[in-house]
Design a protein around this motif. Structure first.
Motif, PDB file in Angstrom:
ATOM      1  N   SER A  82       0.766  -1.089  -0.064  1.00 40.25           N
ATOM      2  CA  SER A  82      -0.138   0.137   0.001  1.00 40.25           C
ATOM      3  C   SER A  82       0.921   1.257   0.176  1.00 40.25           C
ATOM      4  N   GLN A  83       1.953   1.326   0.519  1.00 41.64           N
ATOM      5  CA  GLN A  83       2.751   2.462   0.661  1.00 41.64           C
ATOM      6  C   GLN A  83       3.516   2.618  -0.626  1.00 41.64           C
ATOM      7  N   ILE A  84       3.687   1.676  -1.498  1.00 46.92           N
ATOM      8  CA  ILE A  84       4.211   1.881  -2.978  1.00 46.92           C
ATOM      9  C   ILE A  84       3.110   2.432  -3.608  1.00 46.92           C
ATOM     10  N   LEU A  85       1.784   1.903  -3.416  1.00 41.61           N
ATOM     11  CA  LEU A  85       0.820   2.059  -4.347  1.00 41.61           C
ATOM     12  C   LEU A  85       0.271   3.563  -4.122  1.00 41.61           C
ATOM     13  N   PHE A  86       0.033   3.734  -2.884  1.00 36.71           N
ATOM     14  CA  PHE A  86      -0.782   4.806  -2.409  1.00 36.71           C
ATOM     15  C   PHE A  86       0.149   5.954  -1.402  1.00 36.71           C
ATOM     16  N   ALA A  87       1.148   5.580  -0.973  1.00 39.49           N
ATOM     17  CA  ALA A  87       1.899   6.267  -0.066  1.00 39.49           C
ATOM     18  C   ALA A  87       1.162   6.694   1.372  1.00 39.49           C
ATOM     19  N   GLN A  88       0.344   5.914   1.637  1.00 38.99           N
ATOM     20  CA  GLN A  88      -0.665   6.254   2.709  1.00 38.99           C
ATOM     21  C   GLN A  88      -0.396   4.701   3.588  1.00 38.99           C
ATOM     22  N   GLN A  89      -0.445   4.989   4.982  1.00 38.98           N
ATOM     23  CA  GLN A  89      -0.469   3.925   5.929  1.00 38.98           C
ATOM     24  C   GLN A  89      -1.577   3.604   6.700  1.00 38.98           C
ATOM     25  N   TYR A  90      -2.069   2.353   6.674  1.00 38.73           N
ATOM     26  CA  TYR A  90      -3.232   1.793   7.269  1.00 38.73           C
ATOM     27  C   TYR A  90      -2.843   0.715   8.244  1.00 38.73           C
ATOM     28  N   ASP A  91      -3.120   1.170   9.454  1.00 41.58           N
ATOM     29  CA  ASP A  91      -2.585  -0.023  10.410  1.00 41.58           C
ATOM     30  C   ASP A  91      -3.639  -1.204  10.304  1.00 41.58           C
ATOM     31  N   TYR A  92      -3.245  -2.492  11.142  1.00 38.22           N
ATOM     32  CA  TYR A  92      -4.136  -3.591  11.033  1.00 38.22           C
ATOM     33  C   TYR A  92      -5.594  -3.471  11.185  1.00 38.22           C
ATOM     34  N   GLU A  93      -5.921  -2.481  12.083  1.00 42.58           N
ATOM     35  CA  GLU A  93      -7.207  -2.548  12.359  1.00 42.58           C
ATOM     36  C   GLU A  93      -8.192  -1.676  11.676  1.00 42.58           C
ATOM     37  N   HIS A  94      -7.383  -0.752  10.690  1.00 42.18           N
ATOM     38  CA  HIS A  94      -8.221   0.076   9.873  1.00 42.18           C
ATOM     39  C   HIS A  94      -8.842  -0.578   8.793  1.00 42.18           C
ATOM     40  N   ASP A  95     -10.265  -0.074   8.521  1.00 42.91           N
ATOM     41  CA  ASP A  95     -11.147  -0.721   7.722  1.00 42.91           C
ATOM     42  C   ASP A  95     -10.419  -0.975   6.532  1.00 42.91           C
ATOM     43  N   PHE A  96      -9.530  -0.135   5.754  1.00 40.57           N
ATOM     44  CA  PHE A  96      -9.127  -0.293   4.424  1.00 40.57           C
ATOM     45  C   PHE A  96      -8.375  -1.671   4.479  1.00 40.57           C
ATOM     46  N   THR A  97      -7.668  -1.794   5.479  1.00 39.01           N
ATOM     47  CA  THR A  97      -6.617  -3.061   5.730  1.00 39.01           C
ATOM     48  C   THR A  97      -7.598  -4.321   5.767  1.00 39.01           C
ATOM     49  N   LYS A  98      -8.565  -4.284   6.730  1.00 38.72           N
ATOM     50  CA  LYS A  98      -9.293  -5.525   6.790  1.00 38.72           C
ATOM     51  C   LYS A  98     -10.230  -5.716   5.699  1.00 38.72           C
ATOM     52  N   PHE A  99     -10.621  -4.744   5.032  1.00 43.72           N
ATOM     53  CA  PHE A  99     -11.367  -4.745   3.624  1.00 43.72           C
ATOM     54  C   PHE A  99     -10.693  -5.746   2.697  1.00 43.72           C
ATOM     55  N   PHE A 100      -9.206  -5.360   2.394  1.00 41.63           N
ATOM     56  CA  PHE A 100      -8.677  -5.816   1.255  1.00 41.63           C
ATOM     57  C   PHE A 100      -7.943  -7.171   1.720  1.00 41.63           C
ATOM     58  N   VAL A 101      -7.584  -7.506   2.895  1.00 38.81           N
ATOM     59  CA  VAL A 101      -7.192  -8.639   3.226  1.00 38.81           C
ATOM     60  C   VAL A 101      -8.467  -9.772   3.250  1.00 38.81           C
ATOM     61  N   GLY A 102      -9.433  -9.222   3.706  1.00 40.29           N
ATOM     62  CA  GLY A 102     -10.804 -10.020   3.689  1.00 40.29           C
ATOM     63  C   GLY A 102     -10.934 -10.326   2.247  1.00 40.29           C
ATOM     64  N   VAL A 103     -11.048  -9.476   1.267  1.00 38.72           N
ATOM     65  CA  VAL A 103     -11.292  -9.789  -0.132  1.00 38.72           C
ATOM     66  C   VAL A 103     -10.120 -10.923  -0.800  1.00 38.72           C
TER      67      VAL A 103
END
Length: 474
Positions: A166-187
């Motif tokens: 995600s850092q390479i793609l968006f230069a944004q940091q999402y911790d493990y409990e963030h909805d963004f991380t949970k969504f994509f890992v689930g997908v």
């Protein structure tokens, strides 16, 4: 009415029989039956199979794979455009990105862009190293909180891999409990389940089921594209004149430069983001899961790795990717893990771009090609101990690391995985840093370790738990 139906059925069956007829000098294989092809007797050691009525040539063994994918890469680097995953993704993005795109000048243009972005971002340099090591610190904190108890590492490693890409793609940091991380890992976990096993091939035969599964995948990918679209919108409104920091910045710069007729478009950007995000998460995470499963199953291998890591890193605060050249045994272990993990056993199906030949057989344009990468990993004559976990497969008589050319977990030729170098860096830095600090132990109530992977498009270890202890030297 019944007579008409009988005639139509007879014509349909005759058509299927005709479509499964072998052309002269086509590779040999079992005789297909209508509708099912060879799926009832699927054996990837056969040179030719029919997936329903679709002829497919299997590349079995390193010699065949090298001749096709490397020596004749231009002829064998196409992609079939009518498989289930294409139906699921194309209605959303209207563009095939890189992984599923057919072989063309447009595909080469986007692939060059992907390689350039990874290179400019600092892959292989200190900047990328520090980002990975920074994420390892998060893993360390999580494991320190669970000392003495058993934990499930699946979500932890998937979240870490997703965070890094995600850092390479968006230069944004999402911790493990963030909805963004949970969504994509689930997908990514759900999509892998859908493609696991031989049902992934069977689905292509049953059009009604294929439609339903495609709709299911469509829902997953639509959510992924929506989140990527939101990030793109935010980047457009907050961009400042500076050196691009991530893939979206680079791509937006490219969109401003190119004119009509270029393959660069926002639709292709969404597909490219999905390609990188999925490939950069799932395969790396599953290799890490396999790594620690084997290290717990072979504690003597873990101890020997830790001894060499301690010797090489004596006096150093942290590992560097360059240290791998001095860590012969850990390097051998990590490559043996990749061999045993066999993460992408059939790669991604290829397609022949023009009439050609392979090992004396005629292969017509449009034929599906199945690179059986698994066949190279236990092939006689290439390995000291092909059927068991043994790091000596990657050590010479002097104990120095060697890499046989037929270890190709990232495929070979023009379609080699874009993220190969990133994956290798992640695997080395994460494994070595964690081994330096912790001992990993199979739980007493965990039964016997099951090393048999779950077969699929992306192979995964069976779910397991592990105990973590601080090492006395940590």
């Amino acid at each position: 009415m019944f007579a008409c139906a009988a005639v139509l059925a007879a014509v349909w069956l005759f058509t299927l029989l005709f479509r499964t007829h072998r052309s002269p000098n086509f590779p040999p294989g079992p005789r297909p039956i209508p509708i099912f092809g060879n799926l009832l007797e699927l054996d990837l050691e056969n040179l030719c199979l029919f997936i329903g009525s679709r002829p497919a040539v299997v590349l079995h063994g390193f010699k065949a794979i090298k001749e096709a994918l490397v020596n004749k890469g231009n002829d064998f680097s196409g992609r079939a455009q009518d498989l289930m995953v294409n139906h699921a993704i194309h209605p959303i993005a209207h563009a095939p990105g890189v992984v599923l795109a057919d072989y063309s000048s447009s595909w080469r243009e986007r692939r060059r862009f992907g390689l350039m972005t990874l290179r400019n971002y600092g892959l292989g340099k200190d900047s990328m190293e520090q980002r990975i090591l920074g994420e390892v610190n998060t893993l360390i904190k999580l494991m320190e909180q669970s000392l003495g108890t058993s934990i499930s590492p699946q979500l932890i490693f998937h979240s870490a891999a997703s965070y890094i890409i995600s850092q390479i793609l968006f230069a944004q940091q999402y911790d493990y409990e963030h909805d963004f991380t949970k969504f994509f890992v689930g997908v990514f976990l759900e999509v892998s389940k859908i493609f696991n096993g031989r049902w992934g091939m069977w689905i292509h035969l049953m059009e009604c089921v294929e439609v339903l599964i495609s709709i299911r995948l469509f829902c997953f990918f639509q959510g992924a594209h929506e989140k990527h679209r939101k990030i793109l919108s935010e980047n457009k409104t907050t961009r400042v004149p500076q050196k691009p920091r991530h893939l979206i910045d680079c791509y937006l710069d490219e969109l401003e430069k190119v004119g009509d007729g270029s393959s660069f478009s926002e639709d292709n950007l969404y597909s490219l983001l999905l390609d990188f995000h999925f490939a950069g998460t799932d395969t790396t995470a599953n290799t890490l899961l396999t790594c620690f499963l084997y290290l717990m199953s072979y504690p003597e291998v873990q101890e020997r790795c830790q001894k060499e890591i301690d010797e090489v890193l004596d006096g150093k605060d942290q590992v560097s990717f360059e240290d791998r050249h001095e860590m012969h045994y850990p390097q051998a272990v990590l490559h043996e893990v990749q061999r045993m993990a066999d993460v992408a056993p059939l790669s991604v199906f290829h397609k022949v771009t023009r009439d050609t030949e392979l090992m004396g057989f005629s292969i017509p344009k449009g034929t599906i090609i199945i690179p059986n990468l698994s066949s190279t990993l236990t092939e006689d004559g290439y390995w000291k101990d092909p059927h068991h976990f043994n790091p000596d497969n990657f050590l010479n008589d002097e104990g120095q690391f060697i890499k046989p050319e037929n270890l190709i977990p990232f495929s070979a030729g023009p379609r080699t995985c874009l993220g190969e170098n990133l994956a290798r860096m992640e695997l080395f830095l994460i494994a070595v840093t964690l081994l330096r600090r912790f001992r990993f132990i199979w739980p007493e109530d965990g039964g016997t370790p099951d090393l048999t992977p779950q077969f699929g498009t992306i192979q995964t270890p069976k779910p397991y738990r592990m105990k973590v202890q601080l090492r006395p030297t940590a």
